[in-house]
Design a protein around this motif. Structure first.
Motif, PDB file in Angstrom:
ATOM      1  N   ARG A 596       0.824  -1.223   0.000  1.00  0.00           N
ATOM      2  CA  ARG A 596       0.000   0.000   0.000  1.00  0.00           C
ATOM      3  C   ARG A 596       0.853   1.266   0.000  1.00  0.00           C
ATOM      4  O   ARG A 596       0.321   2.381   0.044  1.00  0.00           O
ATOM      5  N   TRP A 741      -2.557  -9.170 -10.315  1.00  0.00           N
ATOM      6  CA  TRP A 741      -2.179  -7.783 -10.576  1.00  0.00           C
ATOM      7  C   TRP A 741      -0.714  -7.641 -10.962  1.00  0.00           C
ATOM      8  O   TRP A 741      -0.351  -6.757 -11.762  1.00  0.00           O
ATOM      9  N   TRP A 745       0.445  -5.891 -14.308  1.00  0.00           N
ATOM     10  CA  TRP A 745       1.284  -4.697 -14.229  1.00  0.00           C
ATOM     11  C   TRP A 745       2.532  -4.835 -15.103  1.00  0.00           C
ATOM     12  O   TRP A 745       2.945  -3.889 -15.780  1.00  0.00           O
ATOM     13  N   ARG A 764      -2.949  -0.965 -17.583  1.00  0.00           N
ATOM     14  CA  ARG A 764      -2.661  -0.389 -16.262  1.00  0.00           C
ATOM     15  C   ARG A 764      -3.941  -0.334 -15.422  1.00  0.00           C
ATOM     16  O   ARG A 764      -3.927  -0.625 -14.222  1.00  0.00           O
ATOM     17  N   ASN A 765      -5.058   0.048 -16.048  1.00  0.00           N
ATOM     18  CA  ASN A 765      -6.337   0.087 -15.331  1.00  0.00           C
ATOM     19  C   ASN A 765      -6.741  -1.306 -14.846  1.00  0.00           C
ATOM     20  O   ASN A 765      -7.272  -1.473 -13.746  1.00  0.00           O
ATOM     21  N   GLN A 768      -4.614  -2.146 -11.900  1.00  0.00           N
ATOM     22  CA  GLN A 768      -5.034  -1.411 -10.710  1.00  0.00           C
ATOM     23  C   GLN A 768      -6.299  -2.026 -10.111  1.00  0.00           C
ATOM     24  O   GLN A 768      -6.439  -2.115  -8.886  1.00  0.00           O
ATOM     25  N   THR A 769      -7.216  -2.450 -10.954  1.00  0.00           N
ATOM     26  CA  THR A 769      -8.437  -3.096 -10.466  1.00  0.00           C
ATOM     27  C   THR A 769      -8.099  -4.381  -9.716  1.00  0.00           C
ATOM     28  O   THR A 769      -8.636  -4.645  -8.629  1.00  0.00           O
ATOM     29  N   ASP A 773      -6.826  -2.235  -3.173  1.00  0.00           N
ATOM     30  CA  ASP A 773      -6.445  -1.063  -2.385  1.00  0.00           C
ATOM     31  C   ASP A 773      -4.930  -0.903  -2.235  1.00  0.00           C
ATOM     32  O   ASP A 773      -4.459  -0.147  -1.381  1.00  0.00           O
ATOM     33  N   MET A 775      -1.159   0.439  -3.510  1.00  0.00           N
ATOM     34  CA  MET A 775      -0.820   1.800  -3.937  1.00  0.00           C
ATOM     35  C   MET A 775      -1.041   1.961  -5.443  1.00  0.00           C
ATOM     36  O   MET A 775      -1.070   0.993  -6.199  1.00  0.00           O
ATOM     37  N   GLN A 776      -1.176   3.213  -5.874  1.00  0.00           N
ATOM     38  CA  GLN A 776      -1.418   3.521  -7.276  1.00  0.00           C
ATOM     39  C   GLN A 776      -0.243   3.062  -8.138  1.00  0.00           C
ATOM     40  O   GLN A 776       0.929   3.323  -7.826  1.00  0.00           O
ATOM     41  N   LEU A 777      -0.575   2.368  -9.197  1.00  0.00           N
ATOM     42  CA  LEU A 777       0.445   1.858 -10.102  1.00  0.00           C
ATOM     43  C   LEU A 777       0.683   2.905 -11.180  1.00  0.00           C
ATOM     44  O   LEU A 777      -0.126   3.075 -12.099  1.00  0.00           O
ATOM     45  N   THR A 778       1.798   3.609 -11.054  1.00  0.00           N
ATOM     46  CA  THR A 778       2.084   4.711 -12.001  1.00  0.00           C
ATOM     47  C   THR A 778       3.448   4.574 -12.659  1.00  0.00           C
ATOM     48  O   THR A 778       3.589   4.805 -13.861  1.00  0.00           O
TER      49      THR A 778
END
Length: 785
Positions: A596, A741, A745, A764-765, A768-769, A773, A775-778
């Motif tokens: 997270r 995930w 990713w 990526r979406n 993330q799904t 919860d 952390m944001q995968l950027t």
């Protein structure tokens, strides 16, 4: 109960066949409801008190009035006696219940009728009758003498008929497709004899097994009958043979009647009478075995008061009354206490209570009193009982030697049930001693002997143990099949106390196969505990199940819920908690916090996990190596390079002291080495360590290991500019990119590296799904090893 069949309204009740039908269609009743109906009808001339009914049906006095009332309600509903009508069963205020319908009784007129006309049913009973009732006068008048001779003639004729009936069948009944079971006895005697209900059940089951009839263990049958739903009684039809004992005390003589019914509807009956109930039961079982084609093999018995007392203790344990069993053990008369059989029961009682020190002391004292040449069977059973003591002390080699002696002794006695247990317990020790091949061989032998004994639950235990070995070997597909088979059989047989082990196997197998929806569903089978009737689990088993539930939640993207669960677990420590379980809860808390992005919290949890020496005591080297890798990842993310270096050095020193490592453990060590090399700027060395780890993961073929290594390796390759190699790894992981995930990713990051921005954003979406919860995968540059 006799051989009578009762007819009322459109119903037919056959007590011996344990069948209730309406207009020819069978009606399923729970065992307790069926017995309740029979008792009320047999005593229809009067109201039956609640206490009397409870004692007759359940065989004990601690059953609540509420359970009885619920049984009556279900019974009325089955008979169409709805609402307040009470047409069939009337509630008599402050007394109990009474049967109200006009009932026609039809006698079946077979063996039982003939027996009722004859004073005895075998030579032993005739002999006992004449010795117990000698003629008082030396001079007998001629008419009386003629009458006596005529009576004896009838008795001898009847005995001859019984002998003819009991001749071994031309072809013995076969049990390839099923087993026999003995139901609790119906006892028509004073409350002092209520122990016979289960005592005779267990004795007769043993008699059948001694004659090589595969017969289900009594405790397994009771679990089946005690199921809360009504299916327990209906599922008796799945057994090859169902034996129903009926015992009656009349004029100081015991009459034991056995009714046996095959799956195909064939019926056998046997009856014997004696002043001693155990003698009558043995004689009746011999007659039945002869009819089935298994005669002449059973072992003789004395029928002494000592044997009766030991059966009472066993009956109390079978009925789930440890306090009563404890009282009987404490108050055992001197002639019972001096028997080695009593000493074995007393020692096992300590073991069942979890009192390991008195258990071990009692068992070792027994071994000194049981020489192999005089008491081989008891000695073999005592040696088998010691296996858990050896396991707790990590004395695996000593335990295996003791179980080897037990196997040798039990093989000579041809006791299939005891021999199966010895093989099973030795396999446990071999498994923990790192000998999976030997354990597998012993499990095969255990299965054969359980099958010969007719213990289907024992066979399911073998499936569970084979599943654990399959998981150890990375064969999770095979493990799933074995664990699911065991779980379903435990469910059918009502063995709730055994469900936790296959459930754990199912959850871990689904997890390692990345079948996350199935993993969560498997944990739903026991969660929450209070709603799924899993309150029987001890504290450590409950903790293990909570940890597995947390893993299932996290794998479904709910790491916060998983963390809350683990924190609640650690906030309520129990005196007997396994410290390793608490440490693992903290390790998972650190891992979830890291995922997270909560690095500071992750450091606190990992520090707590490694406080003390709990993890050093973990026998599973894979678990220890995985825990160390989690610590390395936390330190790497926190930038604490000195601590990271020290941790990797500790791990390498640990590796140096291990006699043997497997590929699974090596993967965690290689990933930890890669994390240190990467943090120190040695990128090529890090990539080489990950490449070697990937080779080992592919060799093992376990999806979770492949994706775990593959994620770190692919993202490291991308960060180092090796796009083509990263794409190749991504293709390897794409099989699981719709469910995991990490795989999704990696695929998204490779699209970005290739300049496929639409595909990058879409994948990526998805990642993330699946991550939930986390952390944001950027950015692909932030990853764990």
């Amino acid at each position: 109960m006799g051989n009578s069949v009762f007819y009322f309204d459109d119903f037919c009740l056959n007590p011996l066949a344990r069948e209730l039908s309406r207009n020819g269609e069978s009606i399923a009743l729970a065992a307790s409801a069926f017995d309740c109906l029979v008792y009320l009808i047999e005593h229809r001339e009067r109201p039956v008190g609640k206490d009397e009914l409870i004692s007759a049906v359940w065989g004990r006095d601690d059953v609540s009035d509420n359970l009885l009332a619920q049984t009556i309600v279900r019974l009325r509903r089955s008979l169409g006696d709805a609402g307040n009508e009470q047409r069939c069963i009337k509630t008599v205020p402050r007394v109990g219940y009474r049967w109200m319908l006009d009932t026609q009784v039809v006698s079946q007129g077979s063996t039982k009728q003939a027996a009722a006309q004859s004073p005895t049913s075998n030579v032993e009973a005739i002999s006992e009758a004449t010795t117990l009732k000698p003629l008082r006068s030396k001079q007998v008048r001629r008419p009386l003498l003629v009458a006596l001779l005529a009576t004896l003639g009838l008795a001898v004729a009847y005995w001859g008929w019984q002998f003819h009936q009991a001749k071994p069948a031309a072809t013995a009944m076969h049990f390839e497709q099923g087993t026999a079971i003995v139901l609790p006895a119906v006892v028509n005697a004073s409350a002092d004899w209520s122990w016979l209900r289960l005592g005779l059940m267990d004795m007769l089951s043993s008699r059948l097994r001694e004659a090589n009839v595969p017969t289900e263990n009594s405790r397994n049958v009771l679990n089946l009958l005690n199921r809360a739903d009504a299916e327990g009684g209906a599922k008796l039809s799945s057994f090859a043979l169902v034996v129903t004992p009926n015992v009656t005390l009349s004029d100081n003589t015991w009459h034991v009647h056995l009714d046996a019914k095959s799956r195909e509807g064939r019926i056998w009956q046997a009856e014997s009478s004696s002043a001693n109930v155990l003698s009558a039961a043995r004689a009746a079982s011999d007659l039945l075995l002869a009819q089935l084609g298994f005669g002449g093999e059973s072992k003789p018995g004395s029928g002494t008061s000592r044997q009766e007392y030991l059966l009472r203790v066993e009956a109390a344990q079978l009925a789930g009354h440890p306090d009563l069993a404890h009282e009987l053990i404490d108050k055992a008369p001197p002639d019972v206490r001096e028997t080695p059989e009593f000493a074995v029961i007393q020692a096992d009682f300590h073991c069942d209570e979890g009192k390991l020190e008195p258990c071990e002391r009692a068992l070792n004292d027994l071994l000194k009193q049981l020489p192999a040449d005089k008491q081989p069977l008891l000695r073999g059973r005592v040696l088998t009982s010691l296996w858990y003591i050896y396991y707790r002390k990590h004395q695996f080699a000593e335990g295996e030697a003791a179980l080897t002696e037990a196997v040798r002794l039990l093989q000579a006695r041809k006791d299939n049930e005891a021999l199966a247990l010895a093989y099973l317990d030795r396999s446990h020790l071999e498994f923990f001693d790192g000998k999976p091949d030997e354990a597998t061989a012993d499990l095969g032998l255990a299965r054969i002997n359980y099958k010969l004994a007719g213990d289907t639950v024992g066979q399911a235990k073998v499936d569970t143990a084979m599943g654990e070995i399959a998981m150890r070997r990375g064969q999770f597909d095979q493990a799933l099949s074995l664990e699911q088979s065991a779980y379903e059989h435990y469910q059918r047989m009502g063995m709730r106390q055994l469900l936790s082990t296959p459930l754990q196997g199912l959850i871990m197998s689904h997890k390692m196969l990345l079948q996350y929806a199935d993993e969560l569903e498997a944990s739903d089978r026991y969660w929450p505990f209070d709603e799924k009737n899993m309150e029987f689990c001890d504290d450590n088993v409950r903790s293990e199940l909570v940890i597995l539930r947390a893993l299932a939640l996290a794998d479904s993207g709910r790491t916060s819920d998983a963390s809350t669960l683990l924190q609640q677990l650690n906030a309520q420590p129990k005196p007997d908690d396994d410290p390793i379980l608490s440490a693992w809860a903290n390790i998972l808390l650190a891992r979830f916090a890291l995922e997270r992005g909560e690095t500071q919290a992750a450091q606190a949890w990992i520090a707590k996990a490694f406080t003390g020496s709990a993890l050093d005591q973990d026998d599973d080297q894979r678990d220890y190596a995985e825990a160390m890798l989690t610590k390395v990842n936390v330190l790497q993310r926190a930038g604490k390079l000195d601590e990271l270096k020290h941790t990797v050095a500790t791990l390498q020193a640990w590796v140096g002291h291990r006699k043997e490592l497997d590929d699974w453990t090596d993967i965690f060590v290689l990933r930890a080495n890669a994390a240190q090399a990467w943090s120190e700027g040695r990128r090529e060395q890090a990539l080489e360590q990950l490449r070697l780890a990937m080779i080992k993961a592919d060799k093992l073929g376990v999806p979770d290991l492949i994706v775990g290594v593959g994620q770190a390796y692919a993202l490291a390759l991308l960060s180092a500019g090796n796009v083509d190699q990263a794409v190749a790894i991504s293709g390897r992981l794409s099989t699981w990119s719709n469910v995991d995930w990490r795989a999704a990713w990696v695929e998204a990051c490779t699209y970005r590296a290739l300049g496929q921005m639409d595909a990058w954003e879409k994948q990526r979406n998805k990642a993330q799904t699946l991550a939930g919860d986390r952390m944001q995968l950027t950015e692909p540059t932030l990853f764990s090893f």
